[in-house]
Enzyme design. Structure first.
Site, PDB file in Angstrom:
ATOM      1  N   ASP A   1       8.464 -38.702 -24.824  1.00 40.48           N
ATOM      2  CA  ASP A   1       9.352 -38.138 -25.848  1.00 40.48           C
ATOM      3  C   ASP A   1      10.312 -37.119 -25.239  1.00 40.48           C
ATOM      4  O   ASP A   1      11.533 -37.188 -25.436  1.00 40.48           O
ATOM      5  CB  ASP A   1       8.523 -37.449 -26.936  1.00 40.48           C
ATOM      6  CG  ASP A   1       8.300 -38.332 -28.156  1.00 40.48           C
ATOM      7  OD1 ASP A   1       9.182 -39.146 -28.465  1.00 40.48           O
ATOM      8  OD2 ASP A   1       7.249 -38.204 -28.790  1.00 40.48           O
TER       9      ASP A   1
ATOM     10  N   GLU B   1      14.239 -35.160 -32.839  1.00 43.26           N
ATOM     11  CA  GLU B   1      12.876 -34.924 -33.309  1.00 43.26           C
ATOM     12  C   GLU B   1      12.153 -33.839 -32.521  1.00 43.26           C
ATOM     13  O   GLU B   1      11.395 -33.051 -33.070  1.00 43.26           O
ATOM     14  CB  GLU B   1      12.071 -36.223 -33.239  1.00 43.26           C
ATOM     15  CG  GLU B   1      10.662 -36.062 -33.772  1.00 43.26           C
ATOM     16  CD  GLU B   1       9.907 -37.368 -33.888  1.00 43.26           C
ATOM     17  OE1 GLU B   1       8.960 -37.410 -34.688  1.00 43.26           O
ATOM     18  OE2 GLU B   1      10.256 -38.328 -33.185  1.00 43.26           O
TER      19      GLU B   1
ATOM     20  N   ASP C   1      15.930 -40.231 -32.300  1.00 45.14           N
ATOM     21  CA  ASP C   1      14.467 -40.317 -32.235  1.00 45.14           C
ATOM     22  C   ASP C   1      14.154 -40.888 -30.860  1.00 45.14           C
ATOM     23  O   ASP C   1      14.412 -42.068 -30.594  1.00 45.14           O
ATOM     24  CB  ASP C   1      13.914 -41.227 -33.336  1.00 45.14           C
ATOM     25  CG  ASP C   1      12.403 -41.077 -33.482  1.00 45.14           C
ATOM     26  OD1 ASP C   1      11.755 -40.619 -32.514  1.00 45.14           O
ATOM     27  OD2 ASP C   1      11.861 -41.421 -34.547  1.00 45.14           O
TER      28      ASP C   1
ATOM     29  N   ILE D   1      11.355 -41.551 -29.181  1.00 44.06           N
ATOM     30  CA  ILE D   1      10.388 -42.662 -29.236  1.00 44.06           C
ATOM     31  C   ILE D   1       9.941 -42.792 -30.681  1.00 44.06           C
ATOM     32  O   ILE D   1       9.191 -41.961 -31.180  1.00 44.06           O
ATOM     33  CB  ILE D   1       9.158 -42.442 -28.340  1.00 44.06           C
ATOM     34  CG1 ILE D   1       9.526 -42.501 -26.879  1.00 44.06           C
ATOM     35  CG2 ILE D   1       8.104 -43.528 -28.630  1.00 44.06           C
ATOM     36  CD1 ILE D   1       8.325 -42.494 -25.950  1.00 44.06           C
ATOM     37  N   ASP D   2      10.417 -43.824 -31.337  1.00 42.41           N
ATOM     38  CA  ASP D   2       9.959 -44.107 -32.685  1.00 42.41           C
ATOM     39  C   ASP D   2       8.898 -45.196 -32.592  1.00 42.41           C
ATOM     40  O   ASP D   2       9.143 -46.256 -32.020  1.00 42.41           O
ATOM     41  CB  ASP D   2      11.127 -44.583 -33.558  1.00 42.41           C
ATOM     42  CG  ASP D   2      10.711 -44.700 -35.013  1.00 42.41           C
ATOM     43  OD1 ASP D   2      10.310 -43.676 -35.576  1.00 42.41           O
ATOM     44  OD2 ASP D   2      10.771 -45.811 -35.567  1.00 42.41           O
TER      45      ASP D   2
ATOM     46  N   THR E   1       5.089 -44.321 -31.919  1.00 46.54           N
ATOM     47  CA  THR E   1       4.275 -43.879 -30.778  1.00 46.54           C
ATOM     48  C   THR E   1       3.013 -44.714 -30.604  1.00 46.54           C
ATOM     49  O   THR E   1       2.578 -44.960 -29.477  1.00 46.54           O
ATOM     50  CB  THR E   1       3.890 -42.389 -30.932  1.00 46.54           C
ATOM     51  OG1 THR E   1       3.272 -42.189 -32.203  1.00 46.54           O
ATOM     52  CG2 THR E   1       5.127 -41.510 -30.840  1.00 46.54           C
TER      53      THR E   1
ATOM     54  N   ARG F   1      10.137 -49.132 -47.519  1.00 50.36           N
ATOM     55  CA  ARG F   1       9.403 -47.931 -47.096  1.00 50.36           C
ATOM     56  C   ARG F   1       9.187 -47.118 -48.365  1.00 50.36           C
ATOM     57  O   ARG F   1      10.061 -46.363 -48.790  1.00 50.36           O
ATOM     58  CB  ARG F   1      10.217 -47.169 -46.051  1.00 50.36           C
ATOM     59  CG  ARG F   1       9.593 -45.851 -45.616  1.00 50.36           C
ATOM     60  CD  ARG F   1       8.898 -45.946 -44.297  1.00 50.36           C
ATOM     61  NE  ARG F   1       8.538 -44.622 -43.800  1.00 50.36           N
ATOM     62  CZ  ARG F   1       7.954 -44.400 -42.649  1.00 50.36           C
ATOM     63  NH1 ARG F   1       7.672 -45.412 -41.840  1.00 50.36           N
ATOM     64  NH2 ARG F   1       7.641 -43.182 -42.272  1.00 50.36           N
TER      65      ARG F   1
ATOM     66  N   ASP G   1      14.886 -41.151 -38.526  1.00 50.24           N
ATOM     67  CA  ASP G   1      14.085 -42.366 -38.682  1.00 50.24           C
ATOM     68  C   ASP G   1      14.851 -43.496 -39.360  1.00 50.24           C
ATOM     69  O   ASP G   1      14.361 -44.628 -39.404  1.00 50.24           O
ATOM     70  CB  ASP G   1      12.829 -42.070 -39.515  1.00 50.24           C
ATOM     71  CG  ASP G   1      11.741 -41.374 -38.702  1.00 50.24           C
ATOM     72  OD1 ASP G   1      11.696 -41.582 -37.479  1.00 50.24           O
ATOM     73  OD2 ASP G   1      10.944 -40.632 -39.304  1.00 50.24           O
TER      74      ASP G   1
END
Length: 341
Positions: free
Chosen positions: A45, A68, A124, A126-127, A129, A272, A285
């Site tokens: 990250d 983030e 972001d 690393i979206d 994880t 979502r 996101d």
């Protein structure tokens, strides 16, 4: 209109994907990672965010960023910071001192509500994880927002096959099959293209292939794309919508790669839906995915039909849920949700 921004974003995301790929193969692959051991994610990250924000600072020093991650006193160990320094300098042409890497990471604290009509980036690093740790789907996601509207989006999926037809059951890092490494690129008014990303070297193939959402109208031919982690969305309501519409197909996937597969026609609906009353989605996101889907011919709103507002803060203030779907299925999903109230 945004040619320079597009070029800088592509190069930055490709380098970040190269770094995260190295973290996986050096720190994660073939090792047993416990659920509580987040150190490889922390290193990846921070490293990915440093690479991207350093590139943005060099090209657009006046542009603020909503990202983030942030490094605070004690938030990372000396060993983790040394690993970040080594990884960042392993993919950059000119080495950076640790102080400069920290400064780059901490450029991501902008609050869009300070200047709602200004220009800023969202990142972001690393979206997804858990997908990253499994050697499955995760994404590096970058978006330029100008006057409240996403204008440029680059999403890198280091493990994303160029076509889902090549997806097999085994974890992706154990497969030697079809090309993996997809870069989805959108500029408002110019559509969406997909390019092959060689994550081992961070190079991107020139000449992208235009992609768009498929024109499927028959529910029997349509599919939902949904998360692997069921706790992220209201599954009962989603299942109800699927049943009412007669859609049986579904693709499971971590991360914002869901937006990517929607945009290129591998699925038709992504929901979502909030599982907690007060939860607010983070803008990093969704901003890149919104532009990908819109430019591919789809529609993205909150669960009440309002466009997502990226100007009121670091979260989608006073908005609940996200409905992303093709122009055919979006109004049908909204009708089912209204009837279910």
């Amino acid at each position: 209109a945004y040619d320079t921004e597009k070029a800088v974003a592509i190069a930055a995301v490709a380098r970040a994907c190269q770094l995260t790929h190295r973290v996986f193969h050096q720190l994660v692959a073939d090792q047993v990672i416990t659920k509580d051991d987040q150190s490889p994610v922390t290193v990846a990250d921070y490293g990915a965010q440093a690479v991207v924000l350093h590139a943005l600072a060099a090209a657009f020093p006046a542009d603020p960023v909503v990202a983030e991650e942030a490094i605070e006193e004690g938030s990372a160990s000396a060993a983790q910071l040394e690993a970040v320094r080594a990884l960042v300098n392993g993919v950059l042409p000119t080495p950076l001192a640790l102080a400069d890497i920290k400064a780059a990471i901490n450029r991501g604290a902008h609050d869009p509500s300070v200047d709602p009509q200004g220009r800023f980036w969202t990142l972001d690093p690393i979206d997804g994880t858990k997908g990253f740790l499994r050697g499955d789907q995760y994404a590096v996601c970058l978006c330029l927002i100008d006057r409240g509207v996403p204008q440029v989006a680059v999403m890198g999926g280091p493990n994303l096959p160029l076509s889902l037809a090549s997806t097999a059951e085994a974890p992706i890092h154990q497969q030697a099959a079809a090309p993996r490494g997809a870069l989805l690129i959108a500029v408002r008014g110019e559509g969406v293209e997909q390019r092959w990303l060689d994550v081992a070297t961070g190079t991107v193939r020139e000449g992208g292939v235009p992609v768009q959402m498929r024109a499927t109208t028959a529910p029997s031919d349509a599919a939902f794309v949904e998360g692997v982690e069921h706790g992220h969305s209201d599954q009962a309501t989603q299942n109800m919508v699927a049943t009412r519409l007669g859609i049986r197909g579904h693709v499971q996937m971590d991360s914002q790669c869901k937006y990517a597969v929607l945009a290129r026609g591998d699925a038709d609906v992504y929901l979502r839906l909030p599982v907690k009353p007060g939860y607010r989605e983070k803008i990093w996101d969704h901003a890149p995915g919104v532009l990908l889907v819109q430019e591919a011919g789809g529609i993205v709103t909150d669960m009440h039909g309002a466009p997502l507002d990226f100007t009121r803060g670091r979260t989608l203030v006073d908005q609940q849920g996200v409905i992303a779907a093709s122009a055919h299925f979006h109004p049908l999903v909204m009708e089912v949700l209204r009837d279910a109230k």
